[in-house]
Design a protein around this motif. Structure first.
Motif, short mmCIF file in Angstrom:
data_model
loop_
_atom_site.label_atom_id
_atom_site.label_comp_id
_atom_site.label_asym_id
_atom_site.label_seq_id
_atom_site.Cartn_x
_atom_site.Cartn_y
_atom_site.Cartn_z
N SER A 1 6.05 4.41 -8.12
CA SER A 1 5.40 3.22 -7.56
C SER A 1 3.88 3.27 -7.63
CB SER A 1 5.82 3.02 -6.10
OG SER A 1 5.18 3.98 -5.25
N GLY A 2 3.32 4.49 -7.69
CA GLY A 2 1.87 4.62 -7.70
C GLY A 2 1.22 4.18 -6.40
N ALA A 3 1.97 4.19 -5.30
CA ALA A 3 1.47 3.71 -4.01
C ALA A 3 0.33 4.58 -3.50
CB ALA A 3 2.60 3.68 -2.98
N ALA A 4 -0.56 3.96 -2.75
CA ALA A 4 -1.70 4.69 -2.16
C ALA A 4 -1.26 5.60 -1.04
CB ALA A 4 -2.74 3.69 -1.65
N ILE A 5 -0.11 5.30 -0.43
CA ILE A 5 0.42 6.10 0.68
C ILE A 5 1.88 6.42 0.39
CG2 ILE A 5 0.92 6.18 3.16
CD1 ILE A 5 -1.25 3.98 3.47
N LEU A 6 2.23 7.70 0.41
CA LEU A 6 3.61 8.13 0.22
C LEU A 6 4.16 8.65 1.54
CD1 LEU A 6 3.43 10.04 -3.19
CD2 LEU A 6 4.26 7.71 -2.77
N LEU A 7 5.29 8.08 1.96
CA LEU A 7 5.98 8.50 3.17
C LEU A 7 7.28 9.18 2.74
CD1 LEU A 7 5.55 5.14 5.14
CD2 LEU A 7 4.12 7.19 5.33
N LEU B 1 0.80 -1.22 0.00
CA LEU B 1 0.00 0.00 0.00
C LEU B 1 0.83 1.27 0.00
CD1 LEU B 1 -2.66 -0.98 2.71
CD2 LEU B 1 -2.86 -1.20 0.23
N LEU B 2 2.11 1.16 0.32
CA LEU B 2 2.89 2.37 0.57
C LEU B 2 4.23 2.38 -0.14
CD1 LEU B 2 5.20 1.46 2.85
CD2 LEU B 2 3.20 1.50 4.34
N ALA B 3 4.80 3.57 -0.20
CA ALA B 3 6.16 3.75 -0.70
C ALA B 3 6.87 4.72 0.24
CB ALA B 3 6.16 4.29 -2.12
N TYR B 4 8.09 4.38 0.61
CA TYR B 4 8.86 5.18 1.56
C TYR B 4 10.09 5.75 0.87
CZ TYR B 4 12.06 6.07 5.49
OH TYR B 4 12.94 6.64 6.38
N ALA B 5 10.25 7.06 0.95
CA ALA B 5 11.45 7.73 0.43
C ALA B 5 12.14 8.39 1.60
CB ALA B 5 11.08 8.75 -0.64
N GLY B 6 13.19 7.77 2.09
CA GLY B 6 13.92 8.28 3.25
C GLY B 6 15.33 8.70 2.88
N VAL C 1 10.61 -0.49 -10.90
CA VAL C 1 9.79 -0.16 -9.73
C VAL C 1 8.33 -0.08 -10.12
CG1 VAL C 1 9.28 1.63 -8.02
CG2 VAL C 1 11.66 1.02 -8.51
N ALA C 2 8.04 0.63 -11.21
CA ALA C 2 6.65 0.77 -11.66
C ALA C 2 6.05 -0.59 -12.01
CB ALA C 2 6.58 1.71 -12.86
N GLY C 3 6.80 -1.42 -12.71
CA GLY C 3 6.31 -2.73 -13.10
C GLY C 3 6.02 -3.63 -11.90
N ALA C 4 6.87 -3.54 -10.87
CA ALA C 4 6.67 -4.35 -9.67
C ALA C 4 5.37 -3.98 -8.96
CB ALA C 4 7.85 -4.17 -8.72
#
Length: 223
Positions: free
Chosen positions: A143-149, A75-80, A98-101
């Motif tokens: 990533s198109g994640a529903a939640i971006l951190l 559901l999420l993608a983390y950019a730290g 990343v997009a394909g995964a």
């Protein structure tokens, strides 16, 4: 979308978080700010399921972030602060992977690279350390994640790239993406709530702007 209850995190003899309670609805945007950088990063890493809390609960999309780790991560993608390691892929190749995964269109890879100001065809092993930090942010976008951190993810961007990313985030929020930013910089102005952390506790929570207000990018970055 996200419910945090009594969240505590201790490391040896220090406490990074001390009983944090927070709820964020789908499409919401929250800026986690304040002088407690360790607490902010710890909170983001807990949400990203990179570490486990000492006590308390985190529910994301109705899932327990401790017991349903792999389902939550979808559901999420983390950019730290961690940089993408040098490898033999080009920027666009890595972002397409990343997009394909995540079953996202490959076109998003080029869009993400352009947003953060990276040459799509540049070899990752030739990128400077700061540029590989931008690649981390681009990967989260692709990533198109529903939640971006986004934990201090704007540090390596110039003003033009910050404007572009902020514009993209405003549009993403309007399409239901939940955005959580850990940052004291003016980019936090893209969020409709400010949650300051001090000594591991939330000291106040304020509303800065309605979530559906498309704030001009210059205003977002304080330019």
């Amino acid at each position: 979308m996200i419910t945090i209850t009594g969240l505590t995190m201790t490391f040896e003899h220090r406490t990074a978080l001390a009983g944090v309670d927070l709820s964020i609805e789908r499409g919401g945007s929250v800026a986690v700010s304040g002088p407690d950088r360790e607490g902010r990063t710890t909170l983001m890493q807990l949400l990203a399921t990179l570490i486990r809390p000492t006590s308390g609960t985190i529910a994301i999309g109705g899932l327990d972030a401790v017991t349903d780790v792999y389902r939550v991560r979808r559901l999420l993608a983390y950019a730290g602060p961690t940089r993408i390691l040098p490898n033999r892929l080009r920027v666009d190749e890595y972002l397409r992977f990343v997009a394909g995964a995540r079953h996202q269109p490959s076109a998003g890879a080029g869009i993400a690279a352009d947003l953060v100001g990276l040459d799509r065809h540049a070899p990752i092993e030739a990128l400077a350390n700061q540029a590989r930090g931008r690649l981390t942010l681009a990967a989260a976008i692709a990533s198109g994640a529903a939640i971006l951190l986004l934990d201090q993810s704007f540090d390596g961007l110039d003003a033009a790239a910050r404007d572009r990313v902020c514009e993209w985030l405003v549009a993403a929020r309007q399409n239901g993406t939940t955005v959580i930013v850990s940052d004291n910089e003016p980019v936090a102005g893209l969020c409709d709530r400010n949650v300051p952390l001090c000594d591991g506790c939330i000291v106040e929570s304020s509303s800065n702007a309605p979530s559906d207000r498309a704030v001009p990018p210059r205003e977002l970055v304080g330019a």
